[in-house]
Design a protein around this motif. Structure first.
Motif, mmCIF file in Angstrom:
data_model
loop_
_atom_site.group_PDB
_atom_site.id
_atom_site.type_symbol
_atom_site.label_atom_id
_atom_site.label_comp_id
_atom_site.label_asym_id
_atom_site.label_seq_id
_atom_site.Cartn_x
_atom_site.Cartn_y
_atom_site.Cartn_z
ATOM 1 N N ASN A 1 -5.885 0.668 6.479
ATOM 2 C CA ASN A 1 -6.849 0.991 7.540
ATOM 3 C C ASN A 1 -6.258 1.961 8.552
ATOM 4 O O ASN A 1 -6.971 2.805 9.118
ATOM 5 C CB ASN A 1 -7.323 -0.284 8.236
ATOM 6 N N GLU A 2 -4.915 1.897 8.778
ATOM 7 C CA GLU A 2 -4.287 2.834 9.715
ATOM 8 C C GLU A 2 -4.247 4.248 9.144
ATOM 9 O O GLU A 2 -4.451 5.226 9.857
ATOM 10 C CB GLU A 2 -2.873 2.345 10.047
ATOM 11 N N GLN B 1 -7.637 5.609 9.313
ATOM 12 C CA GLN B 1 -8.163 5.581 10.680
ATOM 13 C C GLN B 1 -9.455 4.771 10.770
ATOM 14 O O GLN B 1 -10.468 5.203 11.324
ATOM 15 C CB GLN B 1 -8.376 7.010 11.208
ATOM 16 N N GLU C 1 -11.132 0.872 11.758
ATOM 17 C CA GLU C 1 -10.895 -0.322 12.563
ATOM 18 C C GLU C 1 -10.859 -1.542 11.658
ATOM 19 O O GLU C 1 -11.787 -1.782 10.881
ATOM 20 C CB GLU C 1 -11.992 -0.489 13.624
#
Length: 894
Positions: free
Chosen positions: A520-521, A524, A526
């Motif tokens: 998810n990072e 990008q 949430e």
């Protein structure tokens, strides 16, 4: 039917298909040497393979026909109607034998001694006759029976051969051939005895079988492409039906949907196979291109190609042909220096362009590498600034990869002079455009004085693949299963073992550090993180990128699914994190992740992993090791050092097979032998389904140990407190405050594979060139040698072999047939021994013509060995000796 026999029949029928017309044409044009040689080679090939397959009856007819054709080829026997009739009759008998062999799988035992005797007598008379004797046909009475044949043969042996005697035999054989043919026609014309059930059944079986020659057809590519698109739509519909069926197991549609699933899977595999072709098909013209460029530029250039067997979708293959041509042309013109410049720089006078293709994580990677002058960053940067592509103020901060990417801009060229080869400002932009059209990427790296490497990465496009569906940031994604190594689920307690080194998260997986990335990072997104996150498990997808592995942390893992891969849109192409898109069974459109792009964006590299490993090693307690605890029957717990374990697997009981008295399971395109713990055997307790298996691997060897359950992994000091005299047990240690037996891994691996610890000779460096005009025989020898570990290249003629060796002479042994078109094996060997670059090669004659004359000629030509087709053990033994000698020489020179 055996695969080798199937190949032999297919090739024989293909060759015989044109033989009738060639022989008839030869009768009209008796002086056509090429036609005689072609007919001779066809029969020669059939005869040679018969010896290997043990087809004595078929081989005898082919051998006798070959003798007659050989005399015609040597101008010792006239191409007369009588001789032609006998050869045609021999071909008919060969066809009959092939038909019987194909129908029953066994060679017919019919008697052809009369025909072979007539052929042999004709060949013997031609040998005895003076070479200058004109041989013309004249009427003569037919040979009535075998007694008269023997009389003629005896008379020839006792008396000098006269012109008239040879005429008589030729014409006699013509008359006899007519008699034989008429007899065969009468037999075939007789009606079958309908009262004989065996005969009727045999006829039914024969009519129901399809000839090997009819097993292949030509299909227009557009038809295959259309069929592929339809199968893709069918797969999507199948997925949707399966999704509906999962919610209602009692549905009346469950059974037909399951059957539809099986049929669709088989159909898609079949269609995809029709589209796959080796990338070598796109490389066929490049050796000639490099040769011509060498002459035009007055440079010494060698082309080395590896990975030619790597298969691609045909559409992709067609799309990369022009880009490859452009890049090879640029390497020859811009990259490789002239001989004097290379010599002054301390390089070899001959430059090398290396093409390499391989699979990586669901992609096909093609690298074009040269050892030339390289590309000047300063010149490219200066040109880019002058064209407004890069601001002068940004120049000091621009990375090399960005600077070199300017080369792919339209109209960009640093060439000082425009030549007929390249330097016109076109070419590399075309390369990028063509590659991007099929959803691929192209990168360029270069070092001054060292050379340039262009790397093409082609994703899976318009293909059907198995993919793992997962979720991150509340969004579904897919990863091609080809790039997934394993799935790891960490409990809330195990999550505390995730460490942070150099601001990077890592997890020690079986004594190996695994870099971790939160998906998810990277994307990008949430992440929906619950408040009680510390109580939740962590899902890790371990993926492979080249030689590296890393873990993707995701929120959920669903299931694998067959997906139809579509290329990403233009807006997402440059992101580098996606390699395609697809539609799931429930109708959702999801992105297919590019794990290589994710790895690169996160700064992952082998150097980073190594530094992490080194730091962790110095800080960890080296006195403890990880022990895998597992259970066997009667709740007995045993242990094995985790560092010895390659993988943990579970297999359904139905997948475990018996091979003799051994248990095996099909695993990773091979067979994995399985053993039970002694004293607590698999058969001694209740069967476990699925069956847990501990896999041990080393080099290309693997074996599996069947256990009842995998219990735990504990870090402990391994101290054997009590030795054991039981087979398969090292002794007893205290692990986790319990007395646990530690198994003797060596005992089990040597029981499974007795030669487990024997050193395996690396024969891949020993390159062998095979020259034979029979595709079947080339494949036969190649398979035998590649199984032994040798690297094999084959060519269908000596001319083609010479062209190859002039560009790449790095072969250790050459195996050639003697009777080949244009340039025969004797001439080829003489050429090899006359060249400085090839005269040290071990040259082996492999022929079915085992005559003293040929052996003498072979010695004079310089052959090192003379072997008869095809004793694989004898050939491999010969190569093993040559391999041993080459290793000794290398050691001495070192």
């Amino acid at each position: 039917m055996d695969d080798i026999l199937q190949e032999f029949l297919a090739e024989s029928w293909e060759n015989l298909g044109q033989l009738d017309s060639e022989i008839v044409e030869l009768e009209k044009d008796p002086q056509n040497a090429e036609l005689i040689a072609s007919i001779f080679r066809t029969i020669h090939t059939i005869k040679g393979t018969c010896g290997f397959l043990g087809l004595s009856n078929l081989g005898a007819v082919a051998h006798s026909a070959e003798n007659v054709l050989g005399k015609m080829r040597e101008r010792m026997l006239e191409v007369s109607p009588g001789a032609i009739s006998l050869v045609l009759e021999a071909i008919d008998r060969i066809k009959e034998l092939l038909q019987g062999l194909e129908a029953t799988g066994e060679e017919p035992k019919t008697d052809h001694s009369t025909l072979t005797l007539m052929l042999d007598e004709l060949a013997n008379l031609a040998t005895a006759a003076p070479a200058s004797t004109p041989q013309q046909s004249s009427p003569a009475p037919p040979i009535a029976d075998e007694t008269e044949e023997n009389t003629v043969a005896t008379q020839v042996d006792e008396d000098p051969v006269s012109e008239q005697s040879l005429k008589d035999v030729v014409e006699s054989t013509e008359s006899e051939a007519v008699v034989i043919a008429e007899t065969n026609s009468e037999v075939l014309a007789e009606p079958a005895d309908l009262s004989a059930p065996a005969a009727a059944d045999e006829g039914a079986v024969r009519s129901s079988k399809v000839s090997v020659a009819d097993l292949s057809i030509r299909v227009n590519v557009n038809v295959v492409d259309s069929l592929m698109n339809l199968v893709g739509e069918l797969v999507l519909t199948r997925n949707q039906l399966l999704q509906l069926a999962r919610g209602d197991e009692e549905s009346k549609y469950a059974a037909p949907i399951t059957h539809l699933n099986r049929v669709t899977t088989d159909l898609q595999e079949g269609v995809m196979k029709t589209r796959m072709q080796p990338i070598g098909n796109a490389w066929n013209k490049l050796p000639r291109l490099v040769r011509d460029l060498s002459q035009v530029t007055n440079k010494h250039i060698e082309l080395v190609m590896t990975g030619a067997e790597t298969e691609l979708d045909r559409t992709v293959l067609d799309a990369i042909k022009d880009p490859l041509t452009h890049m090879v042309r640029n390497s020859a013109d811009h990259g490789i220096e002239t001989a004097d410049v290379r010599k002054a720089a301390g390089k070899s006078e001959s430059g090398t362009i290396h093409l390499n293709a391989y699979h990586e994580g669901g992609h096909v990677i093609i690298e074009i590498q040269d050892d030339g002058a390289g590309i000047s960053r300063e010149r490219v940067l200066k040109k880019a600034i002058s064209q407004g592509l890069i601001k002068e103020a940004d120049a000091p901060h621009v990375t090399d990869s960005h600077v070199f990417s300017m080369i792919f801009q339209a109209g960009f060229s640093t060439a000082e002079q425009v030549s007929s080869i390249s330097g016109r400002g076109v070419g590399m932009d075309v390369v990028r455009t063509q590659i991007e059209k099929i959803g691929g990427t192209v990168d360029l790296a270069s070092k001054m004085g060292k050379g340039t490497t262009v790397r093409i990465k082609i994703p899976l496009t318009l293909a059907i693949v198995s993919a793992l569906v997962l979720e991150s940031g509340s969004q579904p994604f897919a990863i091609p299963q080809l790039g997934v190594v394993e799935l790891v689920r960490l409990s809330a307690e195990d999550c505390k073992k995730i460490e942070t080194i150099h601001d990077k998260k890592v997890f020690r997986l079986r004594d190996r550090l695994l870099p971790l990335v939160h998906l998810n990072e990277v994307l990008q997104l949430e992440e929906d993180t619950p408040e009680d996150d510390d109580l939740h498990d962590t899902n890790i997808v371990v993926v492979q990128v080249g030689e590296d592995q890393f873990g993707l942390i995701v929120s959920r893992i669903f299931d694998t699914e067959e997906i139809v891969v579509k290329p990403v849109g233009r807006l997402l192409k440059n992101i580098g994190l996606y390699q395609g898109t697809t539609i799931l069974g429930d109708g959702r459109v999801v992105m297919i992740l590019d794990v290589g792009g994710i790895f690169n964006q996160c700064g992952g590299s082998s150097a980073h992993s190594q530094s992490v490993a080194e730091e962790t090693t110095t800080s960890s307690d080296r006195d403890t090791i990880s022990m895998l605890l597992f259970g066997v029957k009667d709740n007995v717990t045993m242990a094995v050092p985790l560092s010895l374990v390659a993988r943990l697997e579970e297999f359904p009981l139905e997948s475990i097979e018996l091979n003799g008295d051994r248990k095996v399971v099909q695993y990773r395109d091979n067979l994995l032998p399985l053993l039970s713990i002694e004293g607590a055997g698999y058969g001694g307790g209740e069967p476990v389904d699925p069956q847990p298996v501990i896999v041990f691997s080393e080099n290309n060897r693997s074996m599996g140990l069947m256990v009842n359950e995998i219990k735990d992994i504990i870090d402990e000091q391994l101290v054997i407190r009590m030795q054991s005299d039981r087979p398969g047990v090292l002794g007893t240690a205290i692990i986790g405050k319990n007395a646990i037996d530690v198994i003797d891994t060596q005992y089990y691996v040597t029981r499974s594979t007795p030669n487990w610890f024997e050193k395996v000779e690396d024969k891949k460096t020993f390159r062998v060139l095979i020259v034979d005009d029979s595709m079947f025989f080339r494949q036969l020898v190649s398979t035998a040698l590649e199984t032994e570990g040798y690297t094999v290249v084959s060519r269908d003629s000596c001319i083609s072999a010479v062209e190859l060796l002039e560009k790449d002479s790095r072969f250790h042994a050459v195996i050639t047939d003697l009777d080949l078109p244009m340039m025969d094996g004797f001439e080829f060997c003489e050429w090899l021994k006359s060249q400085e670059s090839t005269q040290e090669m071990n040259v082996i004659a492999l022929t079915s013509a085992n005559s003293s004359t040929d052996q003498s000629r072979a010695r004079d030509a310089g052959f090192d060995e003379f072997l008869v087709k095809f004793n694989s053990h004898e050939l491999i033994s010969c190569l093993d000796e040559s391999f041993a000698r080459s290793k000794y020489k290398t050691g001495v020179n070192a």
